[in-house]
Scaffold this motif. Structure first.
Motif, PDB file in Angstrom:
ATOM      1  N   LEU A   5       0.688  -1.391   0.049  1.00  0.00           N
ATOM      2  CA  LEU A   5       0.191   0.147   0.029  1.00  0.00           C
ATOM      3  C   LEU A   5       1.034   1.130  -0.163  1.00  0.00           C
ATOM      4  CD1 LEU A   5      -2.743  -1.041   2.658  1.00  0.00           C
ATOM      5  CD2 LEU A   5      -2.960  -0.889  -0.012  1.00  0.00           C
ATOM      6  N   PHE A   6       2.180   1.399  -0.415  1.00  0.00           N
ATOM      7  CA  PHE A   6       2.971   2.203  -0.440  1.00  0.00           C
ATOM      8  C   PHE A   6       2.417   3.437  -1.342  1.00  0.00           C
ATOM      9  CE2 PHE A   6       7.079   4.723  -1.921  1.00  0.00           C
ATOM     10  CZ  PHE A   6       7.369   5.198  -0.611  1.00  0.00           C
ATOM     11  N   PRO A   7       2.007   3.189  -2.541  1.00  0.00           N
ATOM     12  CA  PRO A   7       1.520   4.312  -3.166  1.00  0.00           C
ATOM     13  C   PRO A   7       0.348   5.405  -2.497  1.00  0.00           C
ATOM     14  CG  PRO A   7       1.607   2.588  -4.739  1.00  0.00           C
ATOM     15  CD  PRO A   7       1.779   1.920  -3.304  1.00  0.00           C
ATOM     16  N   VAL A   8      -0.418   4.594  -1.665  1.00  0.00           N
ATOM     17  CA  VAL A   8      -1.354   5.200  -0.958  1.00  0.00           C
ATOM     18  C   VAL A   8      -0.752   6.070   0.332  1.00  0.00           C
ATOM     19  CG1 VAL A   8      -3.907   4.906  -0.283  1.00  0.00           C
ATOM     20  CG2 VAL A   8      -2.595   3.359  -1.867  1.00  0.00           C
ATOM     21  N   TRP A   9       0.432   5.896   0.671  1.00  0.00           N
ATOM     22  CA  TRP A   9       0.635   6.429   1.865  1.00  0.00           C
ATOM     23  C   TRP A   9       1.076   8.107   1.675  1.00  0.00           C
ATOM     24  CZ3 TRP A   9       5.585   3.811   4.827  1.00  0.00           C
ATOM     25  CH2 TRP A   9       5.145   2.464   5.046  1.00  0.00           C
ATOM     26  N   PRO A  10       0.690   8.660   3.011  1.00  0.00           N
ATOM     27  CA  PRO A  10       0.932  10.229   2.465  1.00  0.00           C
ATOM     28  C   PRO A  10       2.325  10.524   2.432  1.00  0.00           C
ATOM     29  CG  PRO A  10       0.744   9.427   4.775  1.00  0.00           C
ATOM     30  CD  PRO A  10       0.185   8.333   4.306  1.00  0.00           C
ATOM     31  N   ALA A  11       2.716  11.834   1.875  1.00  0.00           N
ATOM     32  CA  ALA A  11       3.883  12.313   1.378  1.00  0.00           C
ATOM     33  C   ALA A  11       4.721  12.176   2.371  1.00  0.00           C
ATOM     34  CB  ALA A  11       3.482  13.679   0.792  1.00  0.00           C
ATOM     35  N   GLN A  12       4.545  12.753   3.577  1.00  0.00           N
ATOM     36  CA  GLN A  12       5.653  12.741   4.840  1.00  0.00           C
ATOM     37  C   GLN A  12       6.018  11.327   4.973  1.00  0.00           C
ATOM     38  OE1 GLN A  12       4.292  14.644   8.332  1.00  0.00           O
ATOM     39  NE2 GLN A  12       5.817  14.255   9.277  1.00  0.00           N
ATOM     40  N   GLY A  13       5.174  10.183   5.097  1.00  0.00           N
ATOM     41  CA  GLY A  13       5.558   9.009   5.040  1.00  0.00           C
ATOM     42  C   GLY A  13       6.430   8.185   4.155  1.00  0.00           C
ATOM     43  N   ARG A  14       6.198   8.675   2.893  1.00  0.00           N
ATOM     44  CA  ARG A  14       7.088   8.079   1.894  1.00  0.00           C
ATOM     45  C   ARG A  14       8.378   8.967   1.985  1.00  0.00           C
ATOM     46  NH1 ARG A  14       3.224   9.042  -3.312  1.00  0.00           N
ATOM     47  NH2 ARG A  14       2.371  10.473  -1.881  1.00  0.00           N
ATOM     48  N   VAL A  15       8.692  10.056   2.439  1.00  0.00           N
ATOM     49  CA  VAL A  15       9.748  10.765   2.337  1.00  0.00           C
ATOM     50  C   VAL A  15      10.614  10.075   3.566  1.00  0.00           C
ATOM     51  CG1 VAL A  15      11.033  12.820   3.178  1.00  0.00           C
ATOM     52  CG2 VAL A  15       8.907  13.015   1.707  1.00  0.00           C
ATOM     53  N   ILE A  16      10.229   9.559   4.657  1.00  0.00           N
ATOM     54  CA  ILE A  16      10.759   9.186   5.706  1.00  0.00           C
ATOM     55  C   ILE A  16      11.312   7.511   5.295  1.00  0.00           C
ATOM     56  CG2 ILE A  16      10.460   7.954   7.925  1.00  0.00           C
ATOM     57  CD1 ILE A  16       8.474  10.207   8.636  1.00  0.00           C
ATOM     58  N   ILE A  17      10.542   7.118   4.381  1.00  0.00           N
ATOM     59  CA  ILE A  17      10.897   5.589   3.723  1.00  0.00           C
ATOM     60  C   ILE A  17      11.926   5.900   2.979  1.00  0.00           C
ATOM     61  CG2 ILE A  17      10.209   3.555   2.506  1.00  0.00           C
ATOM     62  CD1 ILE A  17       9.182   3.566   5.400  1.00  0.00           C
ATOM     63  N   TRP A  18      11.881   6.792   2.052  1.00  0.00           N
ATOM     64  CA  TRP A  18      13.032   7.199   1.152  1.00  0.00           C
ATOM     65  C   TRP A  18      14.296   7.480   1.935  1.00  0.00           C
ATOM     66  CZ3 TRP A  18      16.326  11.371   0.183  1.00  0.00           C
ATOM     67  CH2 TRP A  18      16.832  11.361  -1.289  1.00  0.00           C
ATOM     68  N   TYR A  19      14.472   8.070   2.942  1.00  0.00           N
ATOM     69  CA  TYR A  19      15.539   8.474   3.770  1.00  0.00           C
ATOM     70  C   TYR A  19      15.877   7.259   4.276  1.00  0.00           C
ATOM     71  CZ  TYR A  19      15.353  13.730   3.266  1.00  0.00           C
ATOM     72  OH  TYR A  19      15.407  14.849   2.824  1.00  0.00           O
ATOM     73  N   LEU A  20      15.417   6.310   4.794  1.00  0.00           N
ATOM     74  CA  LEU A  20      15.614   5.139   5.402  1.00  0.00           C
ATOM     75  C   LEU A  20      16.070   4.084   4.457  1.00  0.00           C
ATOM     76  CD1 LEU A  20      12.718   4.324   7.982  1.00  0.00           C
ATOM     77  CD2 LEU A  20      14.945   5.256   8.480  1.00  0.00           C
ATOM     78  N   SER A  21      15.639   4.094   3.339  1.00  0.00           N
ATOM     79  CA  SER A  21      16.319   3.269   2.029  1.00  0.00           C
ATOM     80  C   SER A  21      17.466   3.848   1.774  1.00  0.00           C
ATOM     81  CB  SER A  21      15.353   3.358   0.857  1.00  0.00           C
ATOM     82  OG  SER A  21      15.198   4.711   0.374  1.00  0.00           O
ATOM     83  N   MET A  22      17.901   5.263   1.753  1.00  0.00           N
ATOM     84  CA  MET A  22      19.004   5.658   1.471  1.00  0.00           C
ATOM     85  C   MET A  22      20.033   5.200   2.666  1.00  0.00           C
ATOM     86  SD  MET A  22      18.955   7.190  -1.365  1.00  0.00           S
ATOM     87  CE  MET A  22      18.076   5.861  -1.880  1.00  0.00           C
ATOM     88  N   VAL A  23      19.761   5.386   3.784  1.00  0.00           N
ATOM     89  CA  VAL A  23      20.697   5.096   4.987  1.00  0.00           C
ATOM     90  C   VAL A  23      21.042   3.460   4.696  1.00  0.00           C
ATOM     91  CG1 VAL A  23      20.885   4.624   7.605  1.00  0.00           C
ATOM     92  CG2 VAL A  23      19.878   6.825   6.613  1.00  0.00           C
ATOM     93  N   GLY A  24      20.044   2.516   4.290  1.00  0.00           N
ATOM     94  CA  GLY A  24      20.218   1.248   4.323  1.00  0.00           C
ATOM     95  C   GLY A  24      21.121   0.940   2.978  1.00  0.00           C
ATOM     96  N   LEU A  25      21.076   1.752   2.027  1.00  0.00           N
ATOM     97  CA  LEU A  25      21.972   1.507   0.801  1.00  0.00           C
ATOM     98  C   LEU A  25      23.292   1.897   1.073  1.00  0.00           C
ATOM     99  CD1 LEU A  25      19.657   2.701  -2.246  1.00  0.00           C
ATOM    100  CD2 LEU A  25      20.596   0.540  -1.552  1.00  0.00           C
ATOM    101  N   GLY A  26      23.502   2.883   1.942  1.00  0.00           N
ATOM    102  CA  GLY A  26      24.871   3.451   2.479  1.00  0.00           C
ATOM    103  C   GLY A  26      25.317   2.380   3.160  1.00  0.00           C
ATOM    104  N   LEU A  27      24.637   1.799   4.240  1.00  0.00           N
ATOM    105  CA  LEU A  27      25.301   0.805   5.178  1.00  0.00           C
ATOM    106  C   LEU A  27      25.922  -0.446   4.062  1.00  0.00           C
ATOM    107  CD1 LEU A  27      22.978   1.033   8.041  1.00  0.00           C
ATOM    108  CD2 LEU A  27      25.361   1.973   7.980  1.00  0.00           C
ATOM    109  N   LEU A  28      25.244  -0.878   3.094  1.00  0.00           N
ATOM    110  CA  LEU A  28      25.176  -1.830   2.441  1.00  0.00           C
ATOM    111  C   LEU A  28      26.609  -1.586   1.642  1.00  0.00           C
ATOM    112  CD1 LEU A  28      24.552  -4.640   1.550  1.00  0.00           C
ATOM    113  CD2 LEU A  28      23.139  -3.708  -0.365  1.00  0.00           C
ATOM    114  N   GLY A  29      26.809  -0.312   1.048  1.00  0.00           N
ATOM    115  CA  GLY A  29      27.949   0.277   0.423  1.00  0.00           C
ATOM    116  C   GLY A  29      29.246   0.210   1.173  1.00  0.00           C
ATOM    117  N   LEU A  30      28.942   0.500   2.616  1.00  0.00           N
ATOM    118  CA  LEU A  30      30.016   0.539   3.437  1.00  0.00           C
ATOM    119  C   LEU A  30      30.680  -0.803   3.657  1.00  0.00           C
ATOM    120  CD1 LEU A  30      31.736   2.153   5.379  1.00  0.00           C
ATOM    121  CD2 LEU A  30      30.242   2.111   7.009  1.00  0.00           C
TER     122      LEU A  30
END
Length: 332
Positions: free
Chosen positions: A189-214
């Motif tokens: 149901l991610f497309p139905v999420w509010p904009a603020q929730g999708r922004v938080i998930i985007w930042y969390l995904s970037m942090v996860g990608l950064g840890l994986l790259g590290l």
């Protein structure tokens, strides 16, 4: 038919209560893990299982409404309950078998002892006799055992080992499953999420990608460091940064120790080996001196024998001359 249905209901209730008691024992009894026939299994001690049942809620006297509830007032009742569950193959009786390692045959062979002359040999023999007891104790402690299934399956309130075959699902497994299902529904149901929730998930995904790259960069860096050290030292030094990073260990154990160093060149002689070589050289020198002294003694003995023979020969000549002079005197 009504009696049969009533009996079946009572039997089902009794089985359910006994299974609840066994499940409580399975989750609360202290067990150890081992590999049996290529499969990881938990095992326990029979007497400790009886002790645990006597501490369980089923050790208290049941009320009038709970006729099918198991009751363990004494050790004998708990032992009979566990013997019945052993017959139902909830667990098996184990057999402790000594594990034969590769080095046992070499360790059991008697190593040749270097024979040395002088008082040092006797002192070392005395020290070796004193250490024989300690060596035997260490060999006993180094023996390794493995568990196998015993041919005779019976339960006893003793120090016998028993292997669990009953493995019910743990409660927290259900909790993890529920969380995964809810997480899957939320992600769908991610497309139905509010904009603020999708922004938080985007930042969390970037942090996860950064840890994986590290993680991957550290893995590549540790191999570069190992290769450069190995190349400059011609393979005699092995240096690993975070040696357990890619090993099958826990999360925190992956970062312990910080580094490891191993020297793989020619082994340097220890102080004991140098002392043994010096003692060996001294023994050879003493043997050479002893041989020289024996040779000089033999020459002196030969000289003395030659001197004695010459003196005897001279005395014989003197006696002959005296006898001749006596004969001449008688003739005159």
């Amino acid at each position: 038919a009504s009696r049969r249905t009533e009996m079946s209901k009572e039997d089902k209730a009794k089985v359910k209560e006994e299974e609840a008691a066994l499940k409580w024992l399975r989750f609360n009894l202290k067990c150890r893990s081992t590999t049996i026939r290529g499969q990881t299994s938990d095992f326990f001690v029979g007497s400790k299982a009886v002790d645990k049942l006597l501490e369980s809620p089923w050790a208290e006297k049941p009320g009038s409404l709970s006729r099918n509830r198991p009751y363990f007032p004494q050790r004998n009742a708990a032992e009979k309950f566990l013997a019945r569950k052993l017959a139902e193959e909830y667990f098996y009786r184990g057999l402790k078998v000594e594990k034969k390692s590769k080095g046992t045959a070499e360790e059991q062979e008697e190593k040749p002892v270097r024979q040395r002359k002088g008082g040092k040999k006797e002192e070392k023999e005395k020290k070796g006799k004193k250490n024989d007891g300690a060596d035997s104790e260490t060999l006993k402690s180094k023996r390794k055992y493995k568990l196998d299934i015993h041919e005779v399956q019976e339960f006893s309130d003793s120090s016998e080992l028993y292997i669990w075959h009953y493995s019910p699902t743990k409660p927290w497994y259900y909790a993890v499953g529920i969380v995964l299902v809810i997480g899957g529904l939320l992600m769908s149901l991610f497309p139905v999420w509010p904009a603020q929730g999708r922004v938080i998930i985007w930042y969390l995904s970037m942090v996860g990608l950064g840890l994986l790259g590290l993680f991957f960069s550290v893995v590549i860096l540790r191999h570069i460091i190992f290769g450069s050290v190995w190349l400059f030292t011609h393979g005699t030094h092995h240096f690993w940064l975070l040696p357990n990073l890619t090993e099958d260990v826990g999360f925190f154990d992956s970062f312990k120790p910080l580094y490891s160093f191993e020297y793989c060149g020619e082994e340097e002689q220890t102080d004991e080996e140098e002392e043994e070589e010096q003692e060996k050289e001294q023994d050879e020198e003493q043997e050479g001196e002893a041989e020289g002294e024996t040779g000089e003694g033999e020459e002196q003995e030969k000289d003395t024998e030659d001197g004695d023979n010459s003196e005897n020969h001279q005395s014989e000549e003197i006696t002959e001359e005296e006898s001749r002079t006596e004969d001449d005197a008688t003739d005159e």
